[in-house]
Motif scaffolding. Structure first.
Motif, PDB file in Angstrom:
ATOM      1  N   THR A   3       0.860  -1.181   0.000  1.00  0.00           N
ATOM      2  CA  THR A   3       0.000   0.000   0.000  1.00  0.00           C
ATOM      3  C   THR A   3       0.893   1.226   0.000  1.00  0.00           C
ATOM      4  OG1 THR A   3      -1.692  -1.169   1.273  1.00  0.00           O
ATOM      5  CG2 THR A   3      -1.857   1.235   1.194  1.00  0.00           C
ATOM      6  N   GLY A   4       0.570   2.223  -0.817  1.00  0.00           N
ATOM      7  CA  GLY A   4       1.374   3.431  -0.900  1.00  0.00           C
ATOM      8  C   GLY A   4       0.803   4.590  -0.112  1.00  0.00           C
TER       9      GLY A   4
ATOM     10  N   SER B 115      -2.759  -3.594  -3.111  1.00  0.00           N
ATOM     11  CA  SER B 115      -2.341  -4.510  -4.169  1.00  0.00           C
ATOM     12  C   SER B 115      -1.658  -5.712  -3.526  1.00  0.00           C
ATOM     13  CB  SER B 115      -1.397  -3.829  -5.172  1.00  0.00           C
ATOM     14  OG  SER B 115      -0.243  -3.334  -4.527  1.00  0.00           O
ATOM     15  N   HIS B 116      -1.789  -6.853  -4.193  1.00  0.00           N
ATOM     16  CA  HIS B 116      -1.133  -8.057  -3.688  1.00  0.00           C
ATOM     17  C   HIS B 116      -0.957  -9.025  -4.844  1.00  0.00           C
ATOM     18  CE1 HIS B 116      -5.427  -9.129  -3.518  1.00  0.00           C
ATOM     19  NE2 HIS B 116      -5.027 -10.367  -3.728  1.00  0.00           N
ATOM     20  N   GLY B 117       0.003  -9.951  -4.702  1.00  0.00           N
ATOM     21  CA  GLY B 117       0.221 -10.879  -5.793  1.00  0.00           C
ATOM     22  C   GLY B 117       1.250 -11.944  -5.485  1.00  0.00           C
ATOM     23  N   ILE B 118       1.483 -12.778  -6.500  1.00  0.00           N
ATOM     24  CA  ILE B 118       2.477 -13.840  -6.456  1.00  0.00           C
ATOM     25  C   ILE B 118       3.292 -13.769  -7.742  1.00  0.00           C
ATOM     26  CG2 ILE B 118       2.898 -16.318  -6.335  1.00  0.00           C
ATOM     27  CD1 ILE B 118       0.133 -16.594  -5.026  1.00  0.00           C
ATOM     28  N   PHE B 119       4.595 -13.687  -7.622  1.00  0.00           N
ATOM     29  CA  PHE B 119       5.505 -13.704  -8.768  1.00  0.00           C
ATOM     30  C   PHE B 119       6.359 -14.964  -8.695  1.00  0.00           C
ATOM     31  CE2 PHE B 119       5.988  -8.768  -9.264  1.00  0.00           C
ATOM     32  CZ  PHE B 119       4.650  -8.688  -9.610  1.00  0.00           C
TER      33      PHE B 119
ATOM     34  N   THR C  79      -3.497  -8.518  -8.001  1.00  0.00           N
ATOM     35  CA  THR C  79      -4.773  -7.826  -7.917  1.00  0.00           C
ATOM     36  C   THR C  79      -4.541  -6.445  -7.331  1.00  0.00           C
ATOM     37  OG1 THR C  79      -5.969  -9.904  -7.617  1.00  0.00           O
ATOM     38  CG2 THR C  79      -7.109  -7.896  -6.945  1.00  0.00           C
ATOM     39  N   THR C  80      -5.216  -5.437  -7.886  1.00  0.00           N
ATOM     40  CA  THR C  80      -5.052  -4.062  -7.415  1.00  0.00           C
ATOM     41  C   THR C  80      -6.411  -3.436  -7.105  1.00  0.00           C
ATOM     42  OG1 THR C  80      -5.128  -3.120  -9.661  1.00  0.00           O
ATOM     43  CG2 THR C  80      -2.975  -3.797  -8.824  1.00  0.00           C
ATOM     44  N   TYR C  81      -6.394  -2.547  -6.114  1.00  0.00           N
ATOM     45  CA  TYR C  81      -7.577  -1.753  -5.747  1.00  0.00           C
ATOM     46  C   TYR C  81      -7.290  -0.333  -6.209  1.00  0.00           C
ATOM     47  CZ  TYR C  81     -11.666  -0.594  -2.806  1.00  0.00           C
ATOM     48  OH  TYR C  81     -12.898  -0.194  -2.346  1.00  0.00           O
ATOM     49  N   ASN C  82      -7.922   0.076  -7.294  1.00  0.00           N
ATOM     50  CA  ASN C  82      -7.531   1.301  -7.981  1.00  0.00           C
ATOM     51  C   ASN C  82      -8.275   2.528  -7.486  1.00  0.00           C
ATOM     52  OD1 ASN C  82      -6.894  -1.061  -9.886  1.00  0.00           O
ATOM     53  ND2 ASN C  82      -5.726   0.622 -10.729  1.00  0.00           N
ATOM     54  N   SER C  83      -7.680   3.696  -7.758  1.00  0.00           N
ATOM     55  CA  SER C  83      -8.185   4.955  -7.215  1.00  0.00           C
ATOM     56  C   SER C  83      -9.520   5.384  -7.814  1.00  0.00           C
ATOM     57  CB  SER C  83      -7.145   6.062  -7.419  1.00  0.00           C
ATOM     58  OG  SER C  83      -6.809   6.189  -8.783  1.00  0.00           O
TER      59      SER C  83
END
Length: 202
Positions: free
Chosen positions: A66-67, A130-134, A153-157
């Motif tokens: 989170t930013g 945002s969260h993920g797997i690389f 997955t991202t939660y956008n503005s």
């Protein structure tokens, strides 16, 4: 009904797990924890150095971020404590948002991978945004390009929740040994958990 006994040596030649109290021992895991970072206050980046080596060919990165501002989350490799910021990052990811609209994230010859677009900040919604797997393939190779598989997955503005799946290449042969998540332009990482695991070779 008669029961037959099978000797342990006839079960593939491997030792059987042992019972120790309420736990089984002698079972090896396919993932080995290497290193991680947890951030709970404003920091320039979520960085892990010396997390890749020739011990494993494939690595898994589990992350959430989170930013402090509504910015794009970025990803880079690192080598010997410095960013690999040459224009070798090439990727494509397709996705869908919560309203069934198609989404894309892509780039050609960029200095970092853009992980989605314009996520909410810590003052807008609850963590994480945002969260993920690389999966990183062969990061220690000095003769081959680096391969990255991505799910995030991202939660956008604008209120969208977007999920992506894709991959890419870092078109450089020198070995890499670290990673960095940060936000584009201005803004810091406010909250993050990043963990790196090695995938056992056999």
């Amino acid at each position: 009904m008669a029961f037959s006994k099978i000797a342990a040596e006839n079960l593939g030649g491997s030792a059987l797990p042992a019972v120790s109290g309420a736990s089984l021992t002698g079972i090896s895991s396919g993932l080995v924890y290497i290193n991680g970072v947890t951030i709970t206050s404003s920091t320039a980046s979520a960085t892990i150095d010396s997390c890749f080596s020739s011990t494993y060919r494939n690595y898994m990165i589990f992350w959430d971020c989170t930013g402090t501002e509504q910015r794009d989350l970025m990803f880079r490799f690192r080598t010997s404590g410095s960013d690999d910021d040459s224009n070798g990052y090439n990727w494509g990811a397709s996705g869908i948002d919560k309203d069934a609209s198609s989404e894309t994230s892509y780039g050609n010859a960029q200095t970092a991978i853009q992980v989605g677009h314009g996520q909410y900040s810590n003052t807008d919604v609850d963590n994480p945004t945002s969260h993920g797997i690389f999966e990183v393939i062969n990061p220690s190779s000095t003769t081959h390009n680096k391969i990255l598989q991505m799910q995030f997955t991202t939660y956008n503005s604008n209120g969208d929740i977007r999920s992506y799946s894709g991959g890419g290449y870092y078109l450089r042969q020198p070995a890499v040994d670290g990673i960095k998540f940060y936000y584009a332009s201005t803004g810091n990482v406010f909250n993050a958990t990043v963990k790196v695991y090695g995938l056992v070779n056999s």
